[in-house]
Design a protein around this motif. Structure first.
Motif, short mmCIF file in Angstrom:
data_model
loop_
_atom_site.label_atom_id
_atom_site.label_comp_id
_atom_site.label_asym_id
_atom_site.label_seq_id
_atom_site.Cartn_x
_atom_site.Cartn_y
_atom_site.Cartn_z
N PRO A 1 0.77 -1.52 0.21
CA PRO A 1 -0.37 -0.22 -0.06
C PRO A 1 0.69 1.02 0.21
O PRO A 1 0.19 2.88 -0.41
CB PRO A 1 -0.88 -0.12 1.00
CG PRO A 1 -0.19 -1.35 2.45
CD PRO A 1 0.50 -1.94 0.86
N TRP A 2 1.83 1.05 0.68
CA TRP A 2 2.91 2.82 0.15
C TRP A 2 3.60 2.58 -0.58
O TRP A 2 4.10 3.92 -1.14
CB TRP A 2 3.89 2.21 1.38
CG TRP A 2 4.55 1.15 0.86
CD1 TRP A 2 4.69 -0.38 1.27
CD2 TRP A 2 6.16 0.44 -0.09
NE1 TRP A 2 5.03 -0.95 1.23
CE2 TRP A 2 6.21 -0.51 0.28
CE3 TRP A 2 6.42 1.27 -1.25
CZ2 TRP A 2 7.42 -1.14 -0.67
CZ3 TRP A 2 6.93 0.83 -1.26
CH2 TRP A 2 8.09 -0.77 -1.66
N LEU A 3 3.66 1.35 -1.74
CA LEU A 3 4.03 2.28 -3.51
C LEU A 3 3.33 3.22 -3.89
O LEU A 3 4.22 4.18 -4.29
CB LEU A 3 3.95 0.87 -3.90
CG LEU A 3 4.63 0.62 -5.61
CD1 LEU A 3 5.61 0.73 -5.88
CD2 LEU A 3 4.28 -0.67 -6.10
N ALA A 4 2.42 3.33 -3.66
CA ALA A 4 1.59 4.51 -4.21
C ALA A 4 1.86 5.52 -4.12
O ALA A 4 2.28 6.59 -4.99
CB ALA A 4 -0.14 4.50 -4.34
N PHE A 5 1.97 5.77 -3.30
CA PHE A 5 2.70 7.36 -2.16
C PHE A 5 4.09 7.73 -2.45
O PHE A 5 4.14 8.88 -2.59
CB PHE A 5 2.13 6.90 -0.37
CG PHE A 5 3.27 8.68 0.09
CD1 PHE A 5 2.45 9.69 0.37
CD2 PHE A 5 4.40 8.62 0.76
CE1 PHE A 5 2.70 10.95 0.74
CE2 PHE A 5 4.72 10.00 1.12
CZ PHE A 5 3.86 10.63 1.30
N ALA B 1 -6.74 9.73 -0.74
CA ALA B 1 -5.91 9.41 0.44
C ALA B 1 -5.96 7.80 0.25
O ALA B 1 -4.79 7.38 0.90
CB ALA B 1 -6.78 9.25 1.30
N GLY B 2 -6.34 6.38 -0.38
CA GLY B 2 -6.14 5.79 -0.27
C GLY B 2 -4.79 5.53 -1.56
O GLY B 2 -4.85 5.80 -2.29
N PRO B 3 -4.39 3.84 -1.30
CA PRO B 3 -3.43 3.53 -2.28
C PRO B 3 -3.81 3.60 -3.78
O PRO B 3 -3.09 4.16 -5.36
CB PRO B 3 -3.11 1.99 -2.03
CG PRO B 3 -3.80 2.13 -0.89
CD PRO B 3 -4.96 2.57 -0.42
N GLU B 4 -5.23 3.08 -4.34
CA GLU B 4 -5.33 3.10 -5.46
C GLU B 4 -5.65 4.30 -6.46
O GLU B 4 -5.42 5.29 -7.98
CB GLU B 4 -6.70 1.58 -6.00
CG GLU B 4 -6.87 2.17 -7.37
CD GLU B 4 -7.55 0.83 -8.09
OE1 GLU B 4 -8.19 0.81 -8.30
OE2 GLU B 4 -7.50 -0.04 -6.61
N PRO B 5 -5.93 5.70 -5.28
CA PRO B 5 -6.50 6.72 -6.11
C PRO B 5 -5.38 7.71 -6.40
O PRO B 5 -4.70 8.44 -7.08
CB PRO B 5 -7.21 7.33 -4.76
CG PRO B 5 -8.43 6.06 -4.18
CD PRO B 5 -7.36 5.20 -4.38
N ASP C 1 -11.53 7.13 -10.80
CA ASP C 1 -10.48 7.34 -11.59
C ASP C 1 -10.46 8.63 -12.31
O ASP C 1 -9.19 9.11 -12.44
CB ASP C 1 -10.79 6.14 -12.40
CG ASP C 1 -10.84 4.32 -11.80
OD1 ASP C 1 -10.09 4.77 -10.51
OD2 ASP C 1 -10.40 3.68 -12.82
N ALA C 2 -11.15 8.81 -13.22
CA ALA C 2 -11.46 9.98 -14.05
C ALA C 2 -11.12 11.36 -13.13
O ALA C 2 -10.42 12.53 -14.16
CB ALA C 2 -12.00 10.37 -15.08
N ILE C 3 -11.24 11.69 -12.13
CA ILE C 3 -10.92 12.98 -11.10
C ILE C 3 -9.48 12.71 -10.93
O ILE C 3 -9.05 13.53 -10.36
CB ILE C 3 -12.38 13.13 -10.09
CG1 ILE C 3 -13.12 12.84 -10.58
CG2 ILE C 3 -11.54 13.78 -9.29
CD1 ILE C 3 -14.41 13.24 -9.51
N ALA C 4 -9.07 11.14 -9.91
CA ALA C 4 -7.92 11.16 -9.77
C ALA C 4 -6.66 11.66 -11.05
O ALA C 4 -6.08 11.98 -10.79
CB ALA C 4 -7.60 9.96 -8.70
N ASN C 5 -7.17 10.98 -11.79
CA ASN C 5 -6.82 11.44 -13.38
C ASN C 5 -6.36 12.77 -13.40
O ASN C 5 -4.81 12.76 -13.92
CB ASN C 5 -6.86 10.69 -14.23
CG ASN C 5 -6.88 8.79 -14.18
OD1 ASN C 5 -5.57 8.34 -13.25
ND2 ASN C 5 -7.57 8.41 -14.79
#
Length: 166
Positions: free
Chosen positions: A10-14, A74-78, A131-135
């Motif tokens: 889960p730390w990878l995205a950050f 805040a989550g790993p995927e977003p 996903d569109a918002i995060a991108n």
């Protein structure tokens, strides 16, 4: 595939987002006098985004499109979705010398990706407003970095420009 990796680490995205924010400006500064190289890297980043988001997963999709909003980044995927589009905003912004174009390119690209995901359920991917918002947030962050890089690059002396081109 990406979700499985993010669940395991889960730390990878950050870490990816932090790396993009730390390394991105230095790369952008180096690319500022080299727009062709910046365009080439932007194209390469675009291909990487397309492969990452449209590669078939081989799974059945129950929901083709998720229109509701979770509202969190805040989550790993977003965070991974944000990090994925920072290079697009940065590189297009630096290459074109118009950071807003970098943000717009990222927004248009993500809408196109989400449309393909919605219209091609055989890919095993579902579209999502989140996903569109995060991108788009990622592309906008990249555009802000591009604006900062271009501001600093304008203050270079002619001697620094000649040295940068060597």
């Amino acid at each position: 595939m990406l979700s499985t990796l993010l669940a395991a680490y889960p730390w990878l995205a950050f870490a990816l987002l932090a790396a993009a924010v730390v390394v991105g400006p230095a790369l952008g500064w180096w690319l500022a006098p080299r727009p062709r190289a910046a365009w080439a890297l932007a194209a390469l980043a675009g291909v990487a985004v397309l492969v990452t988001t449209l590669y078939p997963t081989g799974r059945e999709v129950e929901l083709v499109c998720v229109l509701g909003r979770d509202g969190t980044l805040a989550g790993p995927e977003p965070l991974a979705n944000v990090a994925l589009f920072v290079p697009i905003g940065l590189l297009v912004g630096v290459a074109s010398r118009r950071p807003a174009l970098g943000a717009l390119a990222g927004a248009v690209l993500t809408v196109g990706i989400e449309l393909v995901q919605a219209l091609a359920p055989a890919l095993g991917r579902s579209c999502a407003v989140d996903d569109a918002i995060a991108n788009t947030v990622g592309a906008a962050l990249g555009a802000v970095l591009a604006a900062a890089v271009l501001l600093v690059a304008r203050r270079r002396t002619p001697r620094e420009d000649a040295a940068a081109l060597r």
